[in-house]
Design a protein around this motif. Structure first.
Motif, PDB file in Angstrom:
ATOM      1  N   GLY A  21      -0.625   7.054   5.041  1.00 22.82           N
ATOM      2  CA  GLY A  21      -1.852   6.575   4.432  1.00 22.82           C
ATOM      3  C   GLY A  21      -2.964   6.354   5.445  1.00 22.82           C
ATOM      4  N   SER A  22      -3.829   5.419   5.139  1.00 25.85           N
ATOM      5  CA  SER A  22      -4.952   5.094   6.037  1.00 25.85           C
ATOM      6  C   SER A  22      -4.520   4.027   7.036  1.00 25.85           C
ATOM      7  CB  SER A  22      -6.148   4.617   5.210  1.00 25.85           C
ATOM      8  OG  SER A  22      -5.768   3.525   4.376  1.00 25.85           O
ATOM      9  N   TRP A  23      -3.532   4.384   7.843  1.00 26.85           N
ATOM     10  CA  TRP A  23      -2.950   3.411   8.768  1.00 26.85           C
ATOM     11  C   TRP A  23      -3.962   2.898   9.784  1.00 26.85           C
ATOM     12  CZ3 TRP A  23      -2.661   4.162  14.076  1.00 26.85           C
ATOM     13  CH2 TRP A  23      -2.973   5.457  14.533  1.00 26.85           C
ATOM     14  N   GLN A  24      -4.965   3.707  10.123  1.00 32.26           N
ATOM     15  CA  GLN A  24      -5.938   3.315  11.152  1.00 32.26           C
ATOM     16  C   GLN A  24      -6.743   2.084  10.750  1.00 32.26           C
ATOM     17  OE1 GLN A  24      -5.688   6.306   9.695  1.00 32.26           O
ATOM     18  NE2 GLN A  24      -5.849   8.000  11.157  1.00 32.26           N
ATOM     19  N   THR A  25      -6.873   1.845   9.436  1.00 27.21           N
ATOM     20  CA  THR A  25      -7.661   0.699   8.962  1.00 27.21           C
ATOM     21  C   THR A  25      -6.807  -0.352   8.258  1.00 27.21           C
ATOM     22  OG1 THR A  25      -8.147   1.909   6.907  1.00 27.21           O
ATOM     23  CG2 THR A  25      -9.749   2.087   8.703  1.00 27.21           C
ATOM     24  N   HIS A  26      -5.502  -0.156   8.284  1.00 27.47           N
ATOM     25  CA  HIS A  26      -4.582  -1.119   7.661  1.00 27.47           C
ATOM     26  C   HIS A  26      -4.263  -2.170   8.718  1.00 27.47           C
ATOM     27  CE1 HIS A  26      -1.823  -2.713   4.821  1.00 27.47           C
ATOM     28  NE2 HIS A  26      -0.719  -2.244   5.374  1.00 27.47           N
ATOM     29  N   THR A  27      -4.772  -3.386   8.577  1.00 31.41           N
ATOM     30  CA  THR A  27      -4.712  -4.359   9.670  1.00 31.41           C
ATOM     31  C   THR A  27      -4.738  -5.780   9.143  1.00 31.41           C
ATOM     32  OG1 THR A  27      -5.780  -5.027  11.746  1.00 31.41           O
ATOM     33  CG2 THR A  27      -7.224  -4.369   9.930  1.00 31.41           C
ATOM     34  N   ARG A  28      -4.315  -6.721   9.981  1.00 34.22           N
ATOM     35  CA  ARG A  28      -4.446  -8.147   9.708  1.00 34.22           C
ATOM     36  C   ARG A  28      -5.550  -8.761  10.565  1.00 34.22           C
ATOM     37  NH1 ARG A  28      -3.192  -8.635   5.125  1.00 34.22           N
ATOM     38  NH2 ARG A  28      -3.392 -10.886   5.455  1.00 34.22           N
ATOM     39  N   THR A  29      -6.232  -7.925  11.340  1.00 33.94           N
ATOM     40  CA  THR A  29      -7.327  -8.423  12.169  1.00 33.94           C
ATOM     41  C   THR A  29      -8.437  -8.964  11.276  1.00 33.94           C
ATOM     42  OG1 THR A  29      -6.824  -6.704  13.793  1.00 33.94           O
ATOM     43  CG2 THR A  29      -8.919  -7.858  14.031  1.00 33.94           C
ATOM     44  N   ALA A  30      -8.888 -10.189  11.568  1.00 33.86           N
ATOM     45  CA  ALA A  30      -9.927 -10.833  10.762  1.00 33.86           C
ATOM     46  C   ALA A  30     -10.453 -12.026  11.549  1.00 33.86           C
ATOM     47  CB  ALA A  30      -9.357 -11.279   9.415  1.00 33.86           C
ATOM     48  N   PRO A  31     -11.567 -12.594  11.147  1.00 35.74           N
ATOM     49  CA  PRO A  31     -12.060 -13.805  11.818  1.00 35.74           C
ATOM     50  C   PRO A  31     -10.979 -14.880  11.863  1.00 35.74           C
ATOM     51  CG  PRO A  31     -13.738 -12.964  10.337  1.00 35.74           C
ATOM     52  CD  PRO A  31     -12.492 -12.152  10.078  1.00 35.74           C
ATOM     53  N   PRO A  68       0.314  -5.021   7.368  1.00 43.44           N
ATOM     54  CA  PRO A  68       1.452  -4.357   7.997  1.00 43.44           C
ATOM     55  C   PRO A  68       2.268  -5.317   8.856  1.00 43.44           C
ATOM     56  CG  PRO A  68      -0.552  -3.859   9.212  1.00 43.44           C
ATOM     57  CD  PRO A  68      -0.978  -4.637   7.996  1.00 43.44           C
ATOM     58  N   LEU A  69       3.588  -5.067   8.896  1.00 42.37           N
ATOM     59  CA  LEU A  69       4.502  -5.915   9.653  1.00 42.37           C
ATOM     60  C   LEU A  69       4.774  -5.368  11.054  1.00 42.37           C
ATOM     61  CD1 LEU A  69       7.087  -6.812   6.862  1.00 42.37           C
ATOM     62  CD2 LEU A  69       4.898  -7.904   7.410  1.00 42.37           C
ATOM     63  N   CYS A  70       4.094  -4.295  11.416  1.00 43.31           N
ATOM     64  CA  CYS A  70       4.225  -3.705  12.745  1.00 43.31           C
ATOM     65  C   CYS A  70       3.203  -2.580  12.841  1.00 43.31           C
ATOM     66  CB  CYS A  70       5.639  -3.167  12.991  1.00 43.31           C
ATOM     67  SG  CYS A  70       6.157  -1.937  11.775  1.00 43.31           S
ATOM     68  N   HIS A  71       3.146  -1.932  13.985  1.00 41.72           N
ATOM     69  CA  HIS A  71       2.266  -0.781  14.138  1.00 41.72           C
ATOM     70  C   HIS A  71       2.939   0.507  13.684  1.00 41.72           C
ATOM     71  CE1 HIS A  71       0.491  -3.782  16.860  1.00 41.72           C
ATOM     72  NE2 HIS A  71      -0.642  -3.246  16.437  1.00 41.72           N
ATOM     73  N   ALA A  72       4.255   0.576  13.848  1.00 42.69           N
ATOM     74  CA  ALA A  72       4.980   1.779  13.443  1.00 42.69           C
ATOM     75  C   ALA A  72       6.436   1.432  13.179  1.00 42.69           C
ATOM     76  CB  ALA A  72       4.883   2.857  14.518  1.00 42.69           C
ATOM     77  N   VAL A  73       7.038   2.202  12.289  1.00 41.26           N
ATOM     78  CA  VAL A  73       8.464   2.072  11.968  1.00 41.26           C
ATOM     79  C   VAL A  73       9.189   3.283  12.537  1.00 41.26           C
ATOM     80  CG1 VAL A  73      10.187   1.914  10.139  1.00 41.26           C
ATOM     81  CG2 VAL A  73       7.961   0.807   9.849  1.00 41.26           C
TER      82      VAL A  73
END
Length: 311
Positions: A21-31, A68-73
Motif C-alpha cells: 500500500g502507501s507505506w511511505q505515508t503510513h506513520t504514527r509521526t504527529a505533534p 504501523p507496528l514496525c517499518h517492515a515485516v
C-alpha cells in the motif's frame, strides 16, 4: 533518510522487498510523537501463526495499539514487506542506558539487562527502526535460513547507510525489561553476522541437519496373498498376480526355505512348498501346513523380516 532512500538501501543489500500500500505515508509521526534522531535497529518476533497474516496485523495494528507496528515485516521466506515509515509503534519504552550504549557504539556482547520497560522507559519509537519477524516466539518455531539472512541484510543495510557498527542492532528483549523477543536465535550471533557482512564477509547460518527419516516398511495384504497362493500354482508360466508375493518370497529366501532365483513374485509351487516348510517350522502340521498363508504365520515372518501385514 527518506522512505525512498530506506527502500533503496534495502534493495542495494540484496533484500527481496515488497511494498504494501502507501507505506511511505503510513506513520504514527504527529505533534507530540516525533520521529528521530534515529540511532539503531530493533528486531522483534510477531508471535503469529497462520492463517493470521502477520503483514496485515502489523500494518493495521489493533484497538489498543494502532499500526504501523514496525517499518517492515520479514516473513519466513525472507521477503521484507514495507508497511510504514517514520515513527511506528514497535519499540515502546526502554532502558535509557541501552540507548546511550547504542548511540556511543559501546553495546557489548554481554550488555546489562534492561531495568526499565514500556511503562517507565524512554521513547524507543522515536529512535529506532523496527522489524517484526514472522515467528511464534516459543523458542521452537524454526527460523528459516532465508529469513535469518534477510534480518542480517536489512540490519547491515541501515548500519551501512548511517555509518553504524553492528552494535547498533539490538533485540527488543535487550531494550525493554518486559519483552522476550526475538526468541529462537541470539542477538550476539546476529550482530556477529552483521559485522561480517559490513566488512565484506557475509555469513550464512549453519543449517540443522535433517532428522533421519524412518524407513517405510513394505506392507503385505493377507487377502491378496492368499488369493495368489490359491490361483498362481495352476497358472502356466510365472505371471505375477500380486506384487506383495515378492516380499514374502524374499523373507523365505532369508530363512533358507526358497532358492533366491525363485523369488520372482509368482506364488508358484516352489513358493507354496517353501511357505509350508515355514509353517511346519512354527509347529503346524497336516492341513495347517498347506503353504497357504495364515495371519499368525505371516505376522511372525513379517516381524522377523521387516514388513507389515494388513488384513
Amino acid at each position: 533518510m527518506t522512505a525512498a532512500q530506506f527502500e533503496a538501501a534495502l534493495r542495494a543489500e540484496g533484500v527481496t522487498v515488497r511494498e504494501v500500500g502507501s507505506w511511505q505515508t503510513h506513520t504514527r509521526t504527529a505533534p507530540g510523537r516525533p520521529w528521530g534522531p534515529v540511532h539503531g535497529v530493533v528486531i522483534h518476533h510477531t508471535v503469529t501463526e497462520r492463517p493470521t497474516d502477520p503483514v496485515r496485523l502489523c500494518r493495521d495494528g489493533y484497538s489498543a495499539l494502532p499500526g504501523p507496528l514496525c517499518h517492515a515485516v520479514i516473513t519466513k521466506d525472507g521477503t521484507v514487506h514495507l508497511i510504514g515509515w517514520g515513527r511506528t509503534n514497535h519499540a515502546g519504552g526502554g532502558d535509557p542506558r541501552v540507548l546511550d550504549a547504542v548511540v556511543a557504539e559501546s553495546y557489548g556482547e554481554r550488555p546489562p539487562a534492561p531495568t526499565k520497560g514500556n511503562k517507565d522507559g524512554v521513547d524507543g519509537n522515536r529512535h529506532f527502526y523496527g522489524f517484526e519477524c514472522e515467528n511464534l516466539g516459543d523458542g521452537k518455531d524454526p527460523w528459516p535460513a532465508a529469513q535469518l539472512e534477510a534480518i542480517e541484510r536489512v540490519s547491515a543495510a541501515l548500519c551501512r547507510v548511517h555509518g553504524w557498527s553492528a552494535k547498533s542492532v539490538i533485540g527488543h528483549l535487550e531494550w525493554s525489561n518486559d519483552k522476550i523477543d526475538p526468541k529462537g536465535f541470539t542477538m550476539p550471533d546476529l550482530r556477529a553476522r552483521v559485522a561480517d557482512r559490513l566488512t565484506g564477509r557475509p555469513t550464512a547460518p549453519k543449517p540443522k541437519p535433517p532428522k533421519p527419516s524412518k524407513p517405510v516398511k513394505p506392507a503385505v495384504d493377507l487377502s491378496q496373498l492368499i488369493a495368489a497362493a490359491r490361483r498362481d500354482p495352476a497358472r502356466p508360466g510365472t505371471p505375477v498376480s500380486y506384487p506383495g508375493v515378492r516380499t514374502v518370497e524374499k523373507a523365505l529366501v532369508k530363512e533358507g526355505l526358497l532358492t533366491a532365483g525363485l523369488a520372482d513374485g509368482h506364488y508358484g509351487t516352489a513358493t507354496k512348498d517353501a511357505y509350508a516348510a515355514w509353517q511346519r517350522r512354527l509347529g503346524y502340521t497336516g492341513p495347517a501346513a498347506d503353504g497357504i498363508p495364515g495371519q499368525t504365520s505371516l505376522k511372525k515372518l513379517a516381524t522377523k523380516h521387516g514388513f507389515t501385514v494388513t488384513p
